[in-house]
Design a protein around this motif. Structure first.
Motif, short mmCIF file in Angstrom:
data_model
loop_
_atom_site.label_atom_id
_atom_site.label_comp_id
_atom_site.label_asym_id
_atom_site.label_seq_id
_atom_site.Cartn_x
_atom_site.Cartn_y
_atom_site.Cartn_z
N ARG A 207 0.79 -1.17 -0.18
CA ARG A 207 0.03 -0.02 -0.01
C ARG A 207 0.95 1.30 0.04
NH1 ARG A 207 -4.62 -0.06 4.30
NH2 ARG A 207 -5.20 1.59 3.13
N ALA A 208 1.91 1.18 0.74
CA ALA A 208 2.75 2.47 0.92
C ALA A 208 3.67 2.61 -0.59
CB ALA A 208 3.66 2.18 2.05
N ARG A 209 3.77 1.42 -1.14
CA ARG A 209 4.87 1.49 -2.30
C ARG A 209 3.76 2.19 -3.42
NH1 ARG A 209 6.18 -4.66 -2.15
NH2 ARG A 209 6.52 -4.32 -4.24
N LEU A 210 2.59 1.43 -3.48
CA LEU A 210 1.53 2.04 -4.35
C LEU A 210 1.21 3.52 -4.18
CD1 LEU A 210 -1.17 -0.86 -4.52
CD2 LEU A 210 0.38 -0.10 -6.43
N GLY A 211 1.20 4.00 -3.09
CA GLY A 211 0.92 5.24 -2.81
C GLY A 211 2.01 6.29 -3.24
N VAL A 212 3.32 5.69 -3.21
CA VAL A 212 4.58 6.56 -3.69
C VAL A 212 4.39 6.68 -5.19
CG1 VAL A 212 6.96 6.72 -4.05
CG2 VAL A 212 6.06 6.10 -1.84
N LEU A 267 -3.00 4.53 -15.49
CA LEU A 267 -2.16 3.85 -14.59
C LEU A 267 -2.89 4.33 -13.24
CD1 LEU A 267 1.58 3.93 -15.59
CD2 LEU A 267 -0.01 1.72 -14.88
N GLN A 268 -3.12 5.52 -13.02
CA GLN A 268 -3.57 6.00 -11.55
C GLN A 268 -4.92 5.43 -11.23
OE1 GLN A 268 -3.74 10.36 -11.34
NE2 GLN A 268 -2.44 10.52 -12.93
N GLU A 269 -5.76 5.02 -12.38
CA GLU A 269 -6.92 4.31 -12.00
C GLU A 269 -6.84 2.94 -11.49
OE1 GLU A 269 -10.14 5.27 -11.88
OE2 GLU A 269 -9.38 7.29 -12.18
N ARG A 270 -5.80 2.24 -12.06
CA ARG A 270 -5.32 0.94 -11.68
C ARG A 270 -4.66 1.00 -10.41
NH1 ARG A 270 -0.58 -2.61 -15.09
NH2 ARG A 270 -0.89 -4.68 -13.78
N ILE A 271 -3.94 1.65 -10.26
CA ILE A 271 -3.44 1.95 -8.92
C ILE A 271 -4.33 2.14 -7.72
CG2 ILE A 271 -1.89 3.16 -7.17
CD1 ILE A 271 0.11 3.83 -9.55
N GLN A 275 -4.98 -0.40 -4.71
CA GLN A 275 -5.21 0.13 -3.24
C GLN A 275 -6.52 -0.50 -2.64
OE1 GLN A 275 -4.41 4.48 -4.18
NE2 GLN A 275 -2.50 4.07 -2.94
N GLU A 276 -7.63 -0.32 -3.37
CA GLU A 276 -9.17 -0.57 -2.78
C GLU A 276 -9.01 -2.16 -2.49
OE1 GLU A 276 -11.72 0.82 -5.44
OE2 GLU A 276 -11.59 2.88 -4.87
N GLU A 277 -8.48 -2.78 -3.48
CA GLU A 277 -8.45 -4.49 -3.15
C GLU A 277 -7.59 -4.76 -2.11
OE1 GLU A 277 -7.52 -8.54 -5.62
OE2 GLU A 277 -7.49 -6.57 -6.76
N ILE A 278 -6.40 -4.06 -1.69
CA ILE A 278 -5.42 -4.41 -0.67
C ILE A 278 -6.10 -3.96 0.56
CG2 ILE A 278 -3.36 -3.69 0.33
CD1 ILE A 278 -2.08 -3.51 -2.21
N ALA A 279 -6.93 -2.78 0.48
CA ALA A 279 -7.53 -2.01 1.77
C ALA A 279 -8.83 -3.23 2.00
CB ALA A 279 -8.19 -0.99 1.54
#
Length: 349
Positions: A207-212, A267-271, A275-279
């Motif tokens: 999640r942190a890596r995706l946020g960056v 790409l932003q939509e994919r990230i 993130q939603e799936e990880i959450a």
């Protein structure tokens, strides 16, 4: 070895005594179409040019000068020799990094955001490149080494000689688009690896890596998004010295930028979806852990109640003198525990 490396770095990125990192004289009619020049040669060439700079064939000689603004003498040299528009110097000091291209007198002033040469996929690795384009002079200036300018410089060293100052600007925009394509590919590769790890059940710190990565793409898009619109507006009324083929080439580079920006948006939509799936997975794990803790608490409740009651140091404790009292209490606790377990797991199902 260290001294040689320092000298090489200074030669590549520090600039000469005027802050000039590199300079090239482009002349399609000369035996050497692209010739490297220093600040003194550039000053002499600019001083010898006539006042009339109207270009009618698109093939006249022009100079490209790339400056390091961290050098104290760079801006002074430009004021003394380059005869640039006042808008260019105002743009240098206004502190607005948003990308734009506008006309100033008979020249073009561009503010372009690019990634550092040592780019490491961090949002802070983005800096500004200032550009002034005229019929005989192109000036680019930056404070930190940037990828697209270095790519253009490498291409010129390899023999690429744009025939006009506008074509040089178009080459620079295409080089920046190529850099952004590489960034998109790099981010896509990282997202693919994170997605594979997610499917394999290894959550770790993705999640942190995706946020960056998402902050990087958002910042790149925010800084670059105005560029296609600004170029389209400019191409509706180009300067008189800009040839029609150059206008068409600039329009083509603008379309490339639009494609890259759309890829960034995707790409932003994919990230965001990842993130939603990880959450959701994290919430599911938390709910599972909470359920286990609740069941353990419920199962331990009967024995805790009986232990508290029978542990009171008062008279009249039941079964205190019964020879099978212990087993009777165990049976009572087991019965209540079984009932509590049945009730808990029935609700879970």
């Amino acid at each position: 070895m260290s001294s040689a490396f320092h000298d090489l770095a200074a030669q590549s990125y520090g600039g000469d005594e005027a802050g000039l990192i590199c300079g090239y004289l482009f002349d399609a009619t000369a035996p050497e179409p692209a010739r490297s020049i220093d600040s003194a040669q550039a000053a002499a060439w600019l001083g010898a040019q006539p006042e009339d700079t109207v270009v009618d064939d698109g093939n006249r000689a022009y100079v490209w000068l790339h400056f390091n603004l961290s050098h104290a003498q760079a801006e002074r040299w430009l004021v003394r020799h380059a005869n640039l528009s006042d808008t260019f110097y105002e743009t240098l000091h206004e502190g607005l990094p948003s990308t734009r291209i506008e006309r100033a007198d008979d020249s073009l002033i561009a503010v372009i955001n690019d990634v550092h040469f040592e780019f490491s996929f961090e949002p802070s690795d983005i800096s500004t490149l200032w550009i002034s384009v005229g019929p005989r002079l192109v000036v680019t200036a930056r404070t930190k080494p940037l990828r697209s300018v270095d790519a253009l410089r490498t291409a010129v060293k390899a023999g690429d000689a744009p025939r006009s100052s506008t074509e040089l600007l178009e080459h620079l925009l295409r080089a920046q688009a190529d850099v952004l394509v590489k960034i998109v590919r790099g981010v896509t590769s990282r997202i693919d690896r994170i997605e594979d790890e997610l499917l394999a059940g290894r959550l770790d710190h993705k999640r942190a890596r995706l946020g960056v990565l998402r902050r990087l793409l958002v910042r790149l898009q925010r800084l670059l998004a105005p560029e296609p619109a600004a170029l389209f507006r400019l191409l509706q009324g180009p300067p008189a010295w800009m040839a029609e083929p150059d206008v068409q080439e600039l329009r083509g580079s603008t379309e490339e930028f639009s494609v890259v920006l759309r890829d960034m948006q995707a790409l932003q939509e994919r990230i965001k979806l990842l993130q939603e799936e990880i959450a959701a997975n994290v919430n599911e794990d938390n709910n599972r852990s909470l359920f286990v803790l609740t069941v353990v608490t419920v199962l331990a409740l009967p024995i805790n109640i009986l232990a508290g009651l029978f542990g009171m140091n008062v008279g009249g404790i039941p079964l205190a003198e019964h020879k099978h009292g212990f087993w009777i209490v165990v049976a009572i606790v087991a019965s209540f525990t079984a009932v509590a377990a049945w009730a808990a797991f029935r609700k879970k199902r």
